[in-house]
Design a protein around this motif. Structure first.
Motif, PDB file in Angstrom:
ATOM      1  N   GLY A 115      16.853  36.495 -25.485  1.00 52.37           N
ATOM      2  CA  GLY A 115      17.759  36.967 -26.517  1.00 52.37           C
ATOM      3  C   GLY A 115      18.131  38.414 -26.261  1.00 52.37           C
ATOM      4  O   GLY A 115      18.490  38.801 -25.159  1.00 52.37           O
ATOM      5  N   THR A 141      27.713  32.258 -27.565  1.00 49.37           N
ATOM      6  CA  THR A 141      27.408  30.896 -27.987  1.00 49.37           C
ATOM      7  C   THR A 141      28.622  30.304 -28.687  1.00 49.37           C
ATOM      8  O   THR A 141      29.282  30.969 -29.484  1.00 49.37           O
ATOM      9  N   ARG A 238      15.132  32.060 -35.983  1.00 49.53           N
ATOM     10  CA  ARG A 238      15.183  30.616 -35.684  1.00 49.53           C
ATOM     11  C   ARG A 238      16.586  30.064 -35.908  1.00 49.53           C
ATOM     12  O   ARG A 238      17.094  29.267 -35.109  1.00 49.53           O
ATOM     13  N   ASP A 241      19.443  30.243 -33.229  1.00 49.06           N
ATOM     14  CA  ASP A 241      19.515  29.272 -32.132  1.00 49.06           C
ATOM     15  C   ASP A 241      20.627  28.253 -32.335  1.00 49.06           C
ATOM     16  O   ASP A 241      21.064  27.615 -31.375  1.00 49.06           O
ATOM     17  N   ARG A 242      21.049  28.080 -33.582  1.00 49.13           N
ATOM     18  CA  ARG A 242      22.038  27.038 -33.898  1.00 49.13           C
ATOM     19  C   ARG A 242      23.258  27.647 -34.567  1.00 49.13           C
ATOM     20  O   ARG A 242      23.844  27.060 -35.475  1.00 49.13           O
ATOM     21  N   THR A 273      19.341  35.000 -30.779  1.00 51.23           N
ATOM     22  CA  THR A 273      19.840  34.350 -29.565  1.00 51.23           C
ATOM     23  C   THR A 273      21.321  34.012 -29.639  1.00 51.23           C
ATOM     24  O   THR A 273      21.810  33.162 -28.903  1.00 51.23           O
ATOM     25  N   CYS A 274      22.049  34.657 -30.541  1.00 49.79           N
ATOM     26  CA  CYS A 274      23.505  34.538 -30.597  1.00 49.79           C
ATOM     27  C   CYS A 274      24.045  35.930 -30.909  1.00 49.79           C
ATOM     28  O   CYS A 274      23.268  36.854 -31.154  1.00 49.79           O
TER      29      CYS A 274
END
Length: 288
Positions: A115, A141, A238, A241-242, A273-274
């Motif tokens: 990340g 992303t 968390r 991630d989506r 992570t985005c």
């Protein structure tokens, strides 16, 4: 004139990701893209550097800007693009230009599945002190069609919610609203704990009240709401991630007065992570 999206660009791979994100965001908004390359003031520190060092760095910066401008125009032919080379402390320069920007976009390292773990001091300073939203792009992303936003009801998270809904509306995405909560400890008679169900219901009522106006202003945006009993930072990390974008206020209710960034925004910048947007209430501008 509509405020531009400003992107810091130094020719690196991470700044290229930031440029791609910023150009797309400016195109969606119908506003100009402004590309800034900062020559650090130490390039001028003679006699520590040989004669001609500044001129060489300046020429290299001009070439970097020319390349960035060409890439932005190629991907978005109708986009108004401007660029400028400035000198000084990179964080101070970017904070200064943020006063006339819709947002400032920066790159962060995102290789190796870590990340934004290696997010640097310049980025933290800009995210903590810029006059408006700062978007940090570690990884690009797409395809999730979801913008995640954390809220605790503070003025900073209210601004974050507005930014998240605006971005989601532009992108045809849904908004996932996360509210983390923990059981309060009564100041008096701490052995008498409140009912968890009642505490959660009160938290949900606050979120629904906050969402009511946003739903009216953005009727096209689908909303997902999730209440999590626990700490906010792990839940947002968390959820990143989506998501195609995660949005958080620069600090919330629990932040210490005077700190530029709260623990939640700080953690998300390092481990999200985005792309991450850090938003604060924008101060009133002084009329020109």
């Amino acid at each position: 004139m509509t405020d531009p999206v400003i992107v810091g660009f130094d020719g690196s791979e991470r700044s290229l990701r930031a440029l791609i994100w910023a150009a797309n965001d400016a195109a969606l908004r119908g506003c100009p893209l402004y590309i800034v390359h900062v020559l650090p003031s130490w390039e001028m520190d003679f006699p520590f550097h040989p004669p001609g060092r500044w001129q060489s760095a300046s020429r290299r910066g001009a070439a970097i800007l020319s390349e960035a401008e060409a890439m932005a125009r190629e991907s978005h032919p109708d986009l108004e693009v401007g660029c400028q080379q400035l000198s000084g402390s990179p964080s101070e320069v970017l904070c200064s230009v943020s006063e006339q920007a819709h947002s400032v976009v920066l790159g962060a390292r995102g290789e190796g599945g870590l990340g934004n773990l290696l997010f640097g001091s310049i980025g933290l300073q800009v995210a903590g002190h810029a006059a408006g939203p700062v978007v940090v792009v570690g990884q690009l992303t797409t395809g999730h069609h979801r913008v995640v936003v954390g809220t605790d009801g503070s003025p900073h998270s209210v601004s974050a919610m507005e930014f998240a809904f605006d971005e989601a509306s532009l992108r045809g995405s849904k908004v996932r609203v996360l509210r983390a909560w923990q059981m309060p400890v009564p100041a008096e008679a701490p052995e008498r704990q409140p009912d968890p169900g009642e505490v959660e219901a009160e938290q949900r009522r606050e979120v629904e009240e906050q969402l009511a106006d946003l739903h009216k202003r953005y009727p096209d945006v689908e909303i997902e709401t999730e209440l999590i009993r626990g700490k906010a930072a792990p839940a947002l990390i968390r959820a990143s991630d989506r998501a195609d974008l995660a949005v958080v206020g620069s600090r919330g209710r629990g932040g210490f007065h005077g700190l530029a960034l709260g623990s939640v925004s700080h953690a998300l910048l390092h481990y999200g992570t985005c792309p991450i947007a850090v938003v604060r209430p924008r101060p009133e501008r002084t009329p020109a």
